[in-house]
Enzyme design. Structure first.
Site, short mmCIF file in Angstrom:
data_model
loop_
_atom_site.label_atom_id
_atom_site.label_comp_id
_atom_site.label_asym_id
_atom_site.label_seq_id
_atom_site.Cartn_x
_atom_site.Cartn_y
_atom_site.Cartn_z
N LYS A 1 0.84 -1.21 0.00
CA LYS A 1 0.00 0.00 0.00
C LYS A 1 0.87 1.26 0.00
O LYS A 1 0.67 2.17 -0.79
CB LYS A 1 -0.93 0.02 1.23
CG LYS A 1 -1.81 -1.22 1.37
CD LYS A 1 -2.73 -1.15 2.58
CE LYS A 1 -2.01 -1.19 3.93
NZ LYS A 1 -1.33 -2.46 4.23
N ARG B 1 -9.95 0.66 8.46
CA ARG B 1 -9.53 -0.69 8.84
C ARG B 1 -10.59 -1.44 9.62
O ARG B 1 -10.38 -2.60 9.98
CB ARG B 1 -8.32 -0.55 9.76
CG ARG B 1 -6.99 -0.88 9.12
CD ARG B 1 -5.95 -0.62 10.17
NE ARG B 1 -4.73 -1.31 9.96
CZ ARG B 1 -3.67 -0.80 9.34
NH1 ARG B 1 -3.73 0.40 8.82
NH2 ARG B 1 -2.57 -1.50 9.27
N ARG C 1 12.15 -5.21 5.00
CA ARG C 1 12.08 -3.82 4.56
C ARG C 1 12.74 -2.86 5.55
O ARG C 1 12.86 -3.15 6.74
CB ARG C 1 10.64 -3.41 4.32
CG ARG C 1 9.92 -3.00 5.54
CD ARG C 1 8.56 -2.44 5.25
NE ARG C 1 7.73 -2.64 6.40
CZ ARG C 1 6.45 -2.39 6.45
NH1 ARG C 1 5.84 -1.94 5.39
NH2 ARG C 1 5.78 -2.58 7.55
N ARG D 1 11.23 -0.67 11.26
CA ARG D 1 10.09 -0.43 12.17
C ARG D 1 10.07 -1.42 13.32
O ARG D 1 10.27 -2.61 13.11
CB ARG D 1 8.78 -0.55 11.37
CG ARG D 1 8.29 0.77 10.84
CD ARG D 1 7.19 0.63 9.84
NE ARG D 1 6.03 -0.14 10.30
CZ ARG D 1 4.92 -0.27 9.59
NH1 ARG D 1 4.82 0.31 8.40
NH2 ARG D 1 3.92 -0.96 10.04
N ARG E 1 -0.76 -8.59 13.23
CA ARG E 1 -1.33 -7.57 12.34
C ARG E 1 -2.17 -8.24 11.25
O ARG E 1 -3.21 -7.73 10.85
CB ARG E 1 -0.21 -6.72 11.73
CG ARG E 1 0.32 -5.69 12.73
CD ARG E 1 1.75 -5.23 12.43
NE ARG E 1 1.93 -4.63 11.13
CZ ARG E 1 3.13 -4.47 10.55
NH1 ARG E 1 4.23 -4.86 11.17
NH2 ARG E 1 3.23 -3.90 9.38
P1 AP5 Z 1 4.85 -1.63 1.83
O1 AP5 Z 1 4.48 -0.80 0.64
O2 AP5 Z 1 5.59 -0.98 2.92
O3 AP5 Z 1 3.55 -2.38 2.39
P2 AP5 Z 1 2.29 -1.81 3.17
O4 AP5 Z 1 1.08 -2.48 2.60
O5 AP5 Z 1 2.29 -0.31 3.17
O6 AP5 Z 1 2.59 -2.43 4.60
P3 AP5 Z 1 2.54 -1.83 6.06
O7 AP5 Z 1 3.24 -2.82 6.92
O8 AP5 Z 1 3.02 -0.42 6.11
O9 AP5 Z 1 1.04 -1.90 6.35
P4 AP5 Z 1 0.38 -2.01 7.69
O10 AP5 Z 1 -1.02 -1.93 7.23
O11 AP5 Z 1 0.70 -3.16 8.56
O12 AP5 Z 1 1.03 -0.80 8.51
P5 AP5 Z 1 0.50 0.64 8.88
O13 AP5 Z 1 1.64 1.55 8.89
O14 AP5 Z 1 -0.70 1.01 8.08
O15 AP5 Z 1 5.66 -2.90 1.29
C1 AP5 Z 1 6.31 -3.81 2.16
C2 AP5 Z 1 7.70 -4.17 1.60
O16 AP5 Z 1 7.55 -4.95 0.42
C3 AP5 Z 1 8.55 -2.97 1.20
O17 AP5 Z 1 9.88 -3.21 1.56
C4 AP5 Z 1 8.41 -2.89 -0.33
O18 AP5 Z 1 9.59 -2.39 -0.93
C5 AP5 Z 1 8.18 -4.34 -0.69
N1 AP5 Z 1 7.24 -4.46 -1.81
C6 AP5 Z 1 6.10 -3.73 -2.00
N2 AP5 Z 1 5.46 -4.13 -3.13
C7 AP5 Z 1 6.19 -5.18 -3.62
C8 AP5 Z 1 6.04 -6.03 -4.78
N3 AP5 Z 1 4.99 -5.89 -5.63
N4 AP5 Z 1 6.99 -6.99 -4.95
C9 AP5 Z 1 8.03 -7.14 -4.09
N5 AP5 Z 1 8.23 -6.33 -3.02
C10 AP5 Z 1 7.32 -5.37 -2.78
O19 AP5 Z 1 -0.01 0.38 10.39
C11 AP5 Z 1 0.88 0.12 11.45
C12 AP5 Z 1 0.11 0.05 12.76
O20 AP5 Z 1 -0.50 1.33 13.02
C13 AP5 Z 1 -1.06 -0.93 12.80
O21 AP5 Z 1 -0.62 -2.24 13.16
C14 AP5 Z 1 -1.96 -0.29 13.87
O22 AP5 Z 1 -1.48 -0.55 15.17
C15 AP5 Z 1 -1.79 1.19 13.61
N6 AP5 Z 1 -2.80 1.71 12.63
C16 AP5 Z 1 -2.53 2.27 11.42
N7 AP5 Z 1 -3.66 2.63 10.80
C17 AP5 Z 1 -4.68 2.30 11.65
C18 AP5 Z 1 -6.10 2.40 11.55
N8 AP5 Z 1 -6.71 2.91 10.47
N9 AP5 Z 1 -6.83 1.95 12.61
C19 AP5 Z 1 -6.25 1.44 13.72
N10 AP5 Z 1 -4.91 1.30 13.86
C20 AP5 Z 1 -4.13 1.73 12.83
#
Ligand code: AP5
Ligand code: ZN
Length: 216
Positions: free
Chosen positions: A13, A88, A127, A161, A172
């Site tokens: 994402k 979410r 990552r 992270r 997660r």
């Molecule tokens: P990346 O693009 O970083 O993936 P992502 O989907 O953004 O993953 P996140 O881990 O950031 O998502 P998340 O939903 O767990 O975390 P968030 O910060 O929202 O890609 C991952 C890796 O793969 C990278 O190294 C990239 O280079 C590689 N890659 C990407 N695409 C690829 C491809 N096609 N092929 C190969 N490699 C690839 O949330 C973190 C925490 O915050 C949550 O656990 C929660 O506690 C809190 N939180 C955040 N939002 C909310 C909400 N709305 N409600 C409640 N709690 C929340």
């Protein structure tokens, strides 16, 4: 245009949102990034969120919806929004409807990145980001062009992270399956969901998303 990028942790994402910002001048609204900034600044929200995030659980709906609302207030020029990691839960999906209506915006697309969960653990654990500008990298899939030097800003400092360890990632994913995947039917009923293969190489995923956006 306003879109939601939906998919489990590591689905890509953030990677795709960054590319949409670059190519289409949209703005990325990542609740994860906002919460990490709040933790770093030790704001009241950050102090509350830190332990929850470290455990891989979800922060309260009220907190994240307030963060999104505040960002949209500052975007009154009509710039397109990419919701990354929000909504979410069902209450967040309903809150987003209210927030968008208040800001005279409509939701154009919900793009679900379809992925294989086992591969995601490898993706997430490999990552890292530039400590200076936040550009994302991966030990295997996306290394800087010059080893150890950020492509974007030239910094040589990188970070990992705290919630990117296998145990927290599994938690997660469980949260995603239990609380986030069930919101898809809300958008399916409106006919705005498109599915993209998130296991394809990064530039192919981008092309598939561009196709969805070009469809109107
Ligand atoms: P990346 O693009 O970083 O993936 P992502 O989907 O953004 O993953 P996140 O881990 O950031 O998502 P998340 O939903 O767990 O975390 P968030 O910060 O929202 O890609 C991952 C890796 O793969 C990278 O190294 C990239 O280079 C590689 N890659 C990407 N695409 C690829 C491809 N096609 N092929 C190969 N490699 C690839 O949330 C973190 C925490 O915050 C949550 O656990 C929660 O506690 C809190 N939180 C955040 N939002 C909310 C909400 N709305 N409600 C409640 N709690 C929340
Ligand atoms: Zn950098």
């Amino acid at each position: 245009m306003n879109i939601i990028l939906l998919g489990p942790p590591g689905a890509g994402k953030g990677t795709q949102a960054n590319l949409l910002v670059e190519h289409h001048g949209m703005k990325q609204l990542s609740t994860g990034d906002m919460l990490r900034a709040a933790v770093k600044a030790q704001t009241p929200v950050g102090l509350k969120a830190k332990a929850i995030m470290d455990a891989g659980e979800l922060v309260s709906d009220e907190i994240v919806s307030a963060l999104i609302d505040a960002e949209l207030v500052a975007m009154d020029d009509g710039t397109g929004a990419i919701f990354d990691g929000y909504p979410r839960t069902a209450p967040q999906a309903h809150a987003l409807d209210d927030i968008l209506a208040r800001h005279d915006r409509t939701l154009d697309h919900v793009i679900e990145l379809e992925v294989d969960e086992d591969a995601l653990v490898e993706r997430i654990c490999g990552r890292y980001t530039c400590a200076n500008c936040g550009e994302g990298y991966h030990q295997q899939f996306k290394q800087p062009k010059v080893a150890g030097v950020c492509d974007k800003c030239g910094s040589t400092e990188f970070k990992h992270r705290p919630d990117d360890n296998e145990e927290t990632v599994r938690k997660r994913m469980e949260e995603y399956r239990a609380k986030t995947a069930p919101i898809l039917p809300i958008y399916e009923e409106r006919g705005i969901v498109s599915r993209v293969d998130g296991m394809a190489p990064i530039d192919e995923v981008t092309k598939a998303i561009d196709k969805v956006l070009a469809s109107g």
